[in-house]
Structure formats: structure tokens, C-alpha cells
Design a protein around this motif. Structure first.
Motif, short mmCIF file in Angstrom:
data_model
loop_
_atom_site.label_atom_id
_atom_site.label_comp_id
_atom_site.label_asym_id
_atom_site.label_seq_id
_atom_site.Cartn_x
_atom_site.Cartn_y
_atom_site.Cartn_z
N THR A 1 -8.86 -2.05 -2.32
CA THR A 1 -8.81 -1.43 -1.00
C THR A 1 -8.02 -2.37 -0.11
O THR A 1 -8.35 -3.55 0.01
N THR A 2 -6.97 -1.86 0.49
CA THR A 2 -6.07 -2.77 1.21
C THR A 2 -5.32 -2.01 2.30
O THR A 2 -5.29 -0.78 2.30
N VAL A 3 -4.73 -2.76 3.20
CA VAL A 3 -3.97 -2.15 4.29
C VAL A 3 -2.51 -2.07 3.86
O VAL A 3 -1.87 -3.09 3.60
N HIS A 4 -2.02 -0.86 3.77
CA HIS A 4 -0.64 -0.66 3.34
C HIS A 4 0.32 -1.02 4.48
O HIS A 4 0.26 -0.43 5.55
N LEU A 5 1.19 -1.98 4.22
CA LEU A 5 2.21 -2.35 5.20
C LEU A 5 3.56 -1.84 4.72
O LEU A 5 4.02 -2.23 3.66
N PRO A 6 4.18 -0.96 5.48
CA PRO A 6 5.49 -0.42 5.04
C PRO A 6 6.59 -1.46 5.22
O PRO A 6 7.32 -1.44 6.20
N ALA A 7 6.71 -2.33 4.23
CA ALA A 7 7.63 -3.46 4.34
C ALA A 7 9.07 -3.01 4.49
O ALA A 7 9.82 -3.54 5.31
#
Lengths: 334, 334
Positions: free
Chosen positions: A285-291
Motif C-alpha cells: 500500500t503506497t502513495v502513487h507519485l506520477p514521476a
DNA sequence: CAGCCGGGGTAATACGTATAACTTGACGCG
DNA sequence: CGCGTCAAGTTATACGTATTACCCCGGCTG
């Protein structure tokens, strides 16, 4: 045996060098006849002519090149930032050159020299800002990635909604009944991590407990930190909030070594949503960062700044991706 | 408000532009007195002078810049290749610029234009060689990474000892008693993978069985392939040899989903030794590829080629790292 | 004292391109 | 018929640097 110049093409085609330049630059609304234009183009390809970029850059006073300053490319996040920036750049005839190791292992030399090319602007991650300043990079048009919007004066900013990301994490964990938290924080001194830490602190209401351990962003450090934290007196945490997927994976592994199951006994969350997040078990479970989008917007912002247009945009939204590393808080058994 | 030139420095210091150039180029054995040299340097830093790289490149006819052509930077392996190449380059006053998406998502444009700078040479991964050729990159000094040494004519080569790596894998698994193998191979058509497949085939002696599945290098593909392979009739394999750690991690996960334990029921090996290899559980037995060294040697080779020195070096050795994903072959239970 | 040498610097030039300014016919129009 | 106009080029120039060839002058030598 040397590369042909525009003059060579001109001679071969029986025209002047200026004509060649006009044709190849698509600058001939009515300056050159279609016939000679075709002749010039044919000659150019026949000789294998390629314009000398150094000469063109000198003449134009611009290189259409941006410098991207990041901590390390081996971090998948920054590799993706580069990819996004390079794509937008290419669409506008720009190039992106990297300066990846201001504080890393490489020789910390002048990036403007190491770029080997005149630069039009700089896109810098906040995690490398100190190097930038020490070097005088602020003399060029600058876009900052994930840096404190209140600082850095006039530079354009591209920021991820980090505080909101942390809010989503916190709410998710609180809803699952967690009250005792451990924050595995990055030891890197950066606005990004400060913002997250601050958000976590303020979002956890009364009746909760928060401990923080700062460590470098490696899995080994996560393990060490975990062992210390879980062995500490006063009841162990049930939720571990990590600043990074790598830390989170390390935390999961450490937990299992200590005989704790994830997520039954312990919930773990990460940040970034790297490929790693779905490779490990349980999936994080993680925070998706749109790199990529960070890179894209960074380049877009730089292009705007170069045109003199003031640029501003809202923070890039981030979303919590709930997978298998979080679950209901364990009932305080014996 | 524009950047100061060497002439500005000259005027401010009361000397000629030539003198400035001589001093800043460290080309004054007895040409300039120590006094004026110091004055020039002081003036230069006071004005914040930075030489115009475009002009210098034009004058020198060389940019001290190499192009590195790789499939994708988000693959940690290539990010590390870049890091190594960039380090060696920096030590020699060179820069490295990337052309990361010849067949990827980016607009497949001319890398020589997208580099925005004249190039001195090219270092190309074999996985992107086709793009190179289609573009005419063979007009520049070229170093090939992991490509067929018999092909590509005169270009210098930097190769990993892939066959030997596969030999170590095979011997390790044979010694553990494995006889039924599945090769999860990359679908990318490249010398690297062909060599491995060939080595595996020849090294497995009589009395063994080998099945091969080709798939893209993603974890999801590994899962699909695994499910198909394990459900196949005729006895399932006990050892899975993967061309990549990402595939291996996917294979481990797929195995567990199918109720098989790793390594008790199934042994899995990878290639590359990425960070991923130690992040997953069980930690992967894999072939460590010194990616940075590939980059370093690639750049070293290019520097040699540029000086006209013939360059040759033995294959870079690779070593099997035995971790927890391999174990004795299960005894053929009921 | 003439000649020469060498330290300390300068003037001039070329790298290859893009573009502003000019040229030259041909042609239309008053 | 003379003049403006326009198409189709060409000539000339500047970008900022590194380097070659030259210059000047004080001092030493024969």
C-alpha cells in the motif's frame, strides 16, 4: 574525409551557402523556388550533411538544452522524472542533459562544464538544491521540483501534493483502527520530507502515538531501524509509515524476520509506487507519485519561463493505492 | 544583463581577449606573467565569467561529449551503466548525453538532433543497435555494449561474460539435483539473450529437460507464463531460469500463488542483481552484472578509439550470487 | 654599440551557421 | 516608357572562443 558543411552542400548544388541555410531551416516562404529547394535538399542528403550543432548554437545564442539536476538516476523515481522531461523536451526540439551526482559518488564538478554545452535553463530537484546554489546555477532560468514554494524567490515550482498524500495515508490507517505509529523518515534534508513529516504530525489527532526514526533511504537501514523500534519499551507500533517504497519493503522484511505478519500484526505503507511496490509480497500500500508528470510539467514550466510567460500550476495530485501491506489494527491481545 | 564574454573580462582587466583565453586555458608556460594572470582570474570570477561552450566547441571542433544509446533508463541496469560512463567521462572532461527511447514511447527522432550538440562518439547498447544503424550513427566513433563480437565490423566491444554467467547458474542448479528446467527468456531480440539461451541449451547435458518461454521483461508476463508452464502436462519443472530479476521476482510470486514454495518446491534464478533482488522474499539467487563497470569500460573504450588507439579487453566477468531462491530439487513425491 | 634573444603580451583569424541587407532581372501599371 | 514591385537569390556579417603569427622592448653578448 571530414564532415561536409553547409558550404560544401552549396558548392555541390551550385548555390550560395545562405540558400542552403534558408532551405534547410524551412525559412523560405517566397525566398527560394521550389526547384532549387528540392535540389538543395537532395544534395544535402546525398552528401550526408548534418548541421554542426555547435556552430548553430553559437549563432542562435541558444542551445535548446536544459539541465536536469537530480540526486541519482538509479532511483527509479528520478529516472522517470527524466523520461517525462525528455519527452516534452523532444516535442519542442529541446534536449535534456543530466547532472546526477551533486552529492553522490561522482566528482562534484561544475555541472555547467560537465554538461559540455551552453544551457538554456535548469530544472532542479530540491534534493540537490544546495549544490545548485553553491555553483551559481541561479543565474539561469530555473524550475524547482518539490521545493518550498515560499523560498527560492522567483523560480517556478512544480510540486507534488505531498501533504495530501500523507493525509490519505493517515486517514486510511486511522480508519483501520491504528493508533500507534512509527514514521520511517528519510534522513535527507528536503522540503519533500519535511512536508510529509509535518503533515503526519498534525493529522494524527489526540489518542494517538507517533515515533519517528530518520534513516537513509536503503532497505538495510530500514531493517536496523525497525529492530530497534519494535524492541523498544512501551508497546510497539501497529502501523509503519515509510517515506519510500524501498524503506517499506525493508520494513516488511524486517517485520517478518521478527516473527510479525504483514498486514495481520503490522501495517506498512510506502511512497512513490515504484515497480518494487508490486514485486514484493505483500504488495505495498503506497502513495502513487506520477514521476513522469513531474518531469513533463517541469519541462513545460521551463519552456514557459524561457518565453517570458509567468508560469504557475496547482500541485500535482497524488493518490493512495491500497494493496496488501495494510490491514485492520490487531486487537491488543495478551 | 547578458552573460559576460571573455572580451568583457579583457576590457575590465585592461588586457586583450587573447590573454584572457591564454590564462583561463592554463596555456602560459612563459606567455603571461604571474601578476597579470592573477589579475585576469580575479576579474573573471568577479564578473562571474563562464566560457561559452558553444563557441569553444565550434573553435575546437570537438565537444567532448558522447551519446549513450540505451533502451530505457527506468531499467536500473541501464541507469547504472549511465552512472559508470558518466563518471569516467567526467574524469576526462567529457560529458554524456542520453538517447533513451529509440524504440520506446518517446518520439523516435534523430538522436543527433535531440542531443542538441555535436557529438564526438557513440556508445550503444546492442538492444538499441537497430535504431542506431537506421539513423546513420555509424559515421561516428562507436562502441557497442553487449553485442555480437563477430558482427558490427570494426566497432569496439564491451561485453559481459554472459555465457559464463549462465554456466554458473546451470552448474549450481545441476549440483542441487535439478533436471527439469524452464527458461523464462526475454522476448527482446539481442545478442545478450541469444548467448544465454544458447549457453543454457548446450550446458544442460543428457537426462535433463528444458522448456523455454519468451516474454517481455515484466513481472506480469512472468506470472502468465508461469501459470501456463506449471499447468502443462508431463511433469512440471523444478528450476526456473529467468533472464532478469524482474522476471524472477514475478516467477516467485506466481509460484506462491499456485501454492508452491520457493525454494522448497521450486528454485528460481535471475540475472542482473538489481536492488530488487534483495528486496523480495526470498532473496534472489542471481547473476551479478557489474553494470557500472560496463559503463566505465564503454567510456574508456570510446576515449581510446577517439585517440586512435586500438582497444580491446576481455569480457567483464560476472558472478553468481547464491541467496535464498534456490535449493535442492524436491524428491519426486506422490 | 650593433645584433640578438626572449619574456610578455597583442592583433588577426577561423571554426560553421543564420540572417539582415543588398542585388538583379522580369514584369505590371500608370 | 519609366518606375515601383516582387521573386529569387547572393553577399556580408556576427556569434565567442582558441591559437598562430607577430610586435615591442629591455638586457646581454661579442
Amino acid at each position: 574525409m571530414t564532415r561536409p558543411t553547409s558550404r560544401d552542400v552549396a558548392t555541390a548544388a551550385g548555390v550560395s551557402q545562405a540558400t542552403v541555410s534558408l532551405v534547410l531551416g524551412d525559412k523560405w516562404p517566397g525566398r527560394v523556388s521550389e526547384r532549387t529547394a528540392a535540389l538543395v535538399r537532395e544534395t544535402a542528403t546525398r552528401l550526408g550533411y548534418r548541421p554542426n550543432l555547435a556552430a548553430r548554437n553559437l549563432r542562435l545564442g541558444s542551445t535548446r538544452t536544459a539541465l536536469l539536476v537530480v540526486p541519482a538516476l538509479t532511483n527509479e523515481f528520478f529516472a522517470r522524472v527524466y523520461t517525462g522531461a525528455a519527452r516534452v523536451a523532444a516535442e519542442h526540439g529541446f534536449g535534456v542533459v543530466l547532472y546526477p551526482s551533486p552529492d553522490g559518488t561522482g566528482p562534484a564538478r561544475d555541472p555547467f562544464a560537465s554538461a559540455r554545452a551552453a544551457l538554456d535553463g535548469v530544472i532542479a530537484s530540491s534534493m540537490a538544491a544546495h549544490a545548485l546554489h553553491a555553483i551559481g546555477g541561479d543565474t539561469l532560468p530555473l524550475v524547482m521540483l518539490d521545493s518550498d514554494p515560499r523560498a527560492a524567490g522567483s523560480a517556478a515550482h512544480v510540486n507534488l501534493a505531498m501533504a495530501d498524500g500523507m493525509r490519505q495515508v493517515t486517514q486510511h490507517l486511522l480508519a483501520l483502527g491504528h493508533r500507534r505509529f512509527l514514521h520511517l523518515a528519510s534522513a535527507v534534508d528536503s522540503w519533500t520530507f519535511d512536508t510529509r513529516a509535518e503533515a503526519l504530525t498534525t493529522l494524527l489527532g489526540p489518542g494517538t502515538e507517533l515515533r519517528t526514526v530518520r534513516s537513509p533511504l536503503t532497505a538495510d537501514d530500514a531493517r536496523t531501524a525497525m529492530e530497534a523500534a519494535l524492541a523498544a519499551p512501551g508497546g510497539r507500533p501497529t502501523a509503519i509509515v515509510c517515506d519510500d517504497d524501498i524503506l517499506a519493503a525493508g520494513a516488511c522484511k524486517a517485520a517478518r524476520r521478527l516473527g510479525l505478519r504483514v498486514p495481520e500484526d503490522l501495517s506498512v505503507t510506502g511512497f512513490d509506487d515504484l515497480a518494487l511496490a508490486t514485486a514484493v509480497e505483500p504488495e505495498l500500500t503506497t502513495v502513487h507519485l506520477p514521476a513522469e508528470r513531474v518531469g513533463e510539467q517541469g519541462m513545460t514550466a521551463l519552456l514557459a519561463v524561457l518565453e517570458g510567460t509567468p508560469w504557475t500550476a496547482p500541485d500535482i495530485p497524488v493518490t493512495l493505492v491500497v494493496r496488501d501491506s495494510t490491514g485492520p489494527a490487531p486487537t491488543p491481545a495478551p
